[in-house]
Design an enzyme around this catalytic site. Structure first.
Site, PDB file in Angstrom:
ATOM      1  N   ARG A 109       0.850  -1.208   0.000  1.00 14.98           N
ATOM      2  CA  ARG A 109       0.000   0.000   0.000  1.00 14.98           C
ATOM      3  C   ARG A 109       0.881   1.252   0.000  1.00 14.98           C
ATOM      4  O   ARG A 109       0.567   2.238  -0.679  1.00 14.98           O
ATOM      5  CB  ARG A 109      -0.955   0.000   1.198  1.00 14.98           C
ATOM      6  CG  ARG A 109      -1.964  -1.139   1.132  1.00 14.98           C
ATOM      7  CD  ARG A 109      -3.040  -1.021   2.213  1.00 14.98           C
ATOM      8  NE  ARG A 109      -3.826  -2.235   2.261  1.00 14.98           N
ATOM      9  CZ  ARG A 109      -3.687  -3.199   3.191  1.00 14.98           C
ATOM     10  NH1 ARG A 109      -2.826  -3.043   4.181  1.00 14.98           N
ATOM     11  NH2 ARG A 109      -4.419  -4.285   3.136  1.00 14.98           N
TER      12      ARG A 109
ATOM     13  N   ASP B 159      -7.550  -7.745  -2.517  1.00 14.45           N
ATOM     14  CA  ASP B 159      -7.916  -8.520  -3.714  1.00 14.45           C
ATOM     15  C   ASP B 159      -8.992  -9.575  -3.465  1.00 14.45           C
ATOM     16  O   ASP B 159      -9.484 -10.177  -4.411  1.00 14.45           O
ATOM     17  CB  ASP B 159      -6.666  -9.154  -4.374  1.00 14.45           C
ATOM     18  CG  ASP B 159      -5.935 -10.167  -3.500  1.00 14.45           C
ATOM     19  OD1 ASP B 159      -6.357 -10.416  -2.359  1.00 14.45           O
ATOM     20  OD2 ASP B 159      -4.906 -10.702  -3.987  1.00 14.45           O
ATOM     21  N   ASP B 160      -9.385  -9.769  -2.200  1.00 14.95           N
ATOM     22  CA  ASP B 160     -10.332 -10.865  -1.934  1.00 14.95           C
ATOM     23  C   ASP B 160     -11.714 -10.410  -1.472  1.00 14.95           C
ATOM     24  O   ASP B 160     -12.608 -11.243  -1.287  1.00 14.95           O
ATOM     25  CB  ASP B 160      -9.726 -11.827  -0.901  1.00 14.95           C
ATOM     26  CG  ASP B 160      -9.322 -11.134   0.394  1.00 14.95           C
ATOM     27  OD1 ASP B 160      -9.209  -9.893   0.406  1.00 14.95           O
ATOM     28  OD2 ASP B 160      -9.123 -11.838   1.395  1.00 14.95           O
TER      29      ASP B 160
ATOM     30  N   GLU C 252      -5.408   1.024   9.959  1.00 14.27           N
ATOM     31  CA  GLU C 252      -6.465   1.924   9.459  1.00 14.27           C
ATOM     32  C   GLU C 252      -6.497   3.204  10.301  1.00 14.27           C
ATOM     33  O   GLU C 252      -6.512   4.312   9.761  1.00 14.27           O
ATOM     34  CB  GLU C 252      -7.841   1.228   9.520  1.00 14.27           C
ATOM     35  CG  GLU C 252      -7.996   0.022   8.599  1.00 14.27           C
ATOM     36  CD  GLU C 252      -7.548  -1.300   9.227  1.00 14.27           C
ATOM     37  OE1 GLU C 252      -6.887  -1.275  10.305  1.00 14.27           O
ATOM     38  OE2 GLU C 252      -7.860  -2.364   8.652  1.00 14.27           O
TER      39      GLU C 252
HETATM   40  C1  UGA Z   1      -7.653  -7.905   7.152  1.00  5.28           C
HETATM   41  C2  UGA Z   1      -7.893  -6.537   6.533  1.00  5.28           C
HETATM   42  O1  UGA Z   1      -9.113  -6.551   5.791  1.00  5.28           O
HETATM   43  C3  UGA Z   1      -6.716  -6.203   5.612  1.00  5.28           C
HETATM   44  O2  UGA Z   1      -6.947  -4.961   4.971  1.00  5.28           O
HETATM   45  C4  UGA Z   1      -5.442  -6.157   6.439  1.00  5.28           C
HETATM   46  O3  UGA Z   1      -4.332  -5.918   5.599  1.00  5.28           O
HETATM   47  C5  UGA Z   1      -5.268  -7.511   7.091  1.00  5.28           C
HETATM   48  O4  UGA Z   1      -6.430  -7.887   7.865  1.00  5.28           O
HETATM   49  C6  UGA Z   1      -4.066  -7.535   8.019  1.00  5.28           C
HETATM   50  O5  UGA Z   1      -4.084  -8.346   8.957  1.00  5.28           O
HETATM   51  O6  UGA Z   1      -3.135  -6.796   7.784  1.00  5.28           O
HETATM   52  P1  UGA Z   1      -7.384 -10.283   5.778  1.00  5.28           P
HETATM   53  O7  UGA Z   1      -8.514 -10.814   4.955  1.00  5.28           O
HETATM   54  O8  UGA Z   1      -7.033 -10.992   7.035  1.00  5.28           O
HETATM   55  O9  UGA Z   1      -7.679  -8.770   6.036  1.00  5.28           O
HETATM   56  O10 UGA Z   1      -6.035 -10.138   4.906  1.00  5.28           O
HETATM   57  P2  UGA Z   1      -5.747 -10.568   3.404  1.00  5.28           P
HETATM   58  O11 UGA Z   1      -6.935 -10.294   2.535  1.00  5.28           O
HETATM   59  O12 UGA Z   1      -5.207 -11.939   3.419  1.00  5.28           O
HETATM   60  O13 UGA Z   1      -4.575  -9.567   3.026  1.00  5.28           O
HETATM   61  C7  UGA Z   1      -4.811  -8.181   2.761  1.00  5.28           C
HETATM   62  C8  UGA Z   1      -4.219  -7.808   1.410  1.00  5.28           C
HETATM   63  O14 UGA Z   1      -2.795  -8.011   1.454  1.00  5.28           O
HETATM   64  C9  UGA Z   1      -4.768  -8.641   0.256  1.00  5.28           C
HETATM   65  O15 UGA Z   1      -4.977  -7.825  -0.871  1.00  5.28           O
HETATM   66  C10 UGA Z   1      -3.661  -9.668   0.014  1.00  5.28           C
HETATM   67  O16 UGA Z   1      -3.567 -10.099  -1.331  1.00  5.28           O
HETATM   68  C11 UGA Z   1      -2.401  -8.900   0.418  1.00  5.28           C
HETATM   69  N1  UGA Z   1      -1.315  -9.761   0.951  1.00  5.28           N
HETATM   70  C12 UGA Z   1      -1.576 -10.733   1.872  1.00  5.28           C
HETATM   71  C13 UGA Z   1      -0.029  -9.584   0.499  1.00  5.28           C
HETATM   72  O17 UGA Z   1       0.218  -8.700  -0.340  1.00  5.28           O
HETATM   73  N2  UGA Z   1       0.982 -10.381   0.992  1.00  5.28           N
HETATM   74  C14 UGA Z   1       0.740 -11.383   1.901  1.00  5.28           C
HETATM   75  O18 UGA Z   1       1.694 -12.095   2.301  1.00  5.28           O
HETATM   76  C15 UGA Z   1      -0.572 -11.551   2.350  1.00  5.28           C
HETATM   77 MN    MN Z   2      -8.931 -10.310   2.947  1.00  5.08          MN
END
Ligand code: UGA
Ligand code: MN
Length: 269
Positions: free
Chosen positions: A101, A131-132, A217
């Site tokens: 970000r 992305d999810d 956030e």
């Molecule tokens: C929650 C929040 O909705 C996220 O915005 C926050 O970043 C995250 O917790 C956190 O713990 O930091 P969650 O569904 O647990 O979300 O997290 P993910 O959706 O798995 O990851 C957030 C974003 O980071 C996704 O766009 C994912 O593709 C990306 N990501 C995840 C990476 O770029 N690298 C990683 O190793 C894991």
């Molecule tokens: Mn997520």
């Protein structure tokens, strides 16, 4: 230029896993329907991978066939090993997407650094779109008018059906959050958008590993406003759910290990 609709800059961290292309396909096919959306897609990787490069090439073709004007910028930055979530870690252990970000924010700062009062940067809104999640198209029209920071409910997050600001007479007066409710702004990344100009005016505003878990956030919002009453409630005064914090199951691919040749040999997954 200033009469045009403000551009929505959606910053999306993404990382390699079996469902990555499926997630990006789903998300991009929502974005293709949004007018003036500029997608800053940031891979958590030391290189821009060929899978995502191909995906972006194909998406640019699609974007040229529709009228909405989707633009795509493809960046990469790798999360250092010490901060990387391992498959065995619970998902909440380390913050995700922090450097990605920031790379998106830095790209915007760099891209608009020549802006001046006589040649201002375009009116824009920044949204951190993981992305999810699942996004209703109406959400983008709600956030487009963001003057400082707009805010709305997020479904299926924080152990609740919905986490939302409590609004009275158009003003945020509190929160219904259960998880870490003492956070200054207890909402998920999917629940707010920032005005581009306000972020550009604060060169220090960025995400960081040096804060408590769950405070990303609040950290970024606190750098732009001091009090919840400055938030602009959207989605019918925060009475509608237009984004869901969906999480995709990690698919069970156990049989794949038994094969001498991958089942998708010659096919990009
Ligand atoms: C929650 C929040 O909705 C996220 O915005 C926050 O970043 C995250 O917790 C956190 O713990 O930091 P969650 O569904 O647990 O979300 O997290 P993910 O959706 O798995 O990851 C957030 C974003 O980071 C996704 O766009 C994912 O593709 C990306 N990501 C995840 C990476 O770029 N690298 C990683 O190793 C894991
Ligand atoms: Mn997520």
């Amino acid at each position: 230029m200033q009469d045009e609709l403000p551009t929505i800059f959606a910053i999306t961290p993404t990382y390699a896993r079996p469902v990555q292309k499926a997630e990006l396909t789903r998300l991009s096919q929502t974005f293709l329907h949004v007018t003036n959306l500029h997608w800053i897609l940031v891979e958590d990787s030391s290189v821009r991978t060929s899978l995502v490069k191909n995906f972006v090439l194909n998406l640019n073709d699609l974007a040229n066939q529709v009228e909405s004007g989707l633009k795509i910028t493809h960046l990469n930055v790798e999360t250092p090993a010490a901060f990387k979530t391992r498959l065995t870690d619970p998902n909440w252990k380390k913050p995700r997407g922090v450097l990605q970000r920031n790379a998106g924010i830095d790209w915007l700062r760099d891209h608009f650094k020549e802006a001046s009062p006589s040649s201002p940067s375009p009116r824009g809104v920044i949204y951190f779109a993981d992305d999810d999640n699942t996004y209703d198209l109406k959400l983008f029209e709600e956030m487009r008018s963001t003057r400082k920071i707009s805010i709305w409910p997020v479904g299926l997050v924080g152990g609740l059906n919905v986490e939302k600001p409590l609004v009275e007479d158009g003003v945020v007066v509190g929160w219904n959050t259960q998880w870490e409710p003492q956070r200054p702004f207890p909402i998920d990344m999917a629940g707010f958008a920032l005005n581009l100009q306000h972020l550009l005016e604060r060169p220090q505003a960025r995400f960081t590993y040096n804060i408590r878990r769950g405070y990303q956030e609040s950290h970024i919002i606190s750098q732009i406003i001091n009090d919840k009453t400055e938030l602009e409630p959207k989605a019918a005064n925060c009475t509608r759910i237009l984004v869901w914090h969906t999480r995709t199951e990690n698919p069970k691919l156990g049989h794949e290990q038994k094969l001498k040749v991958a089942s998708n040999h010659g096919m990009e997954l």
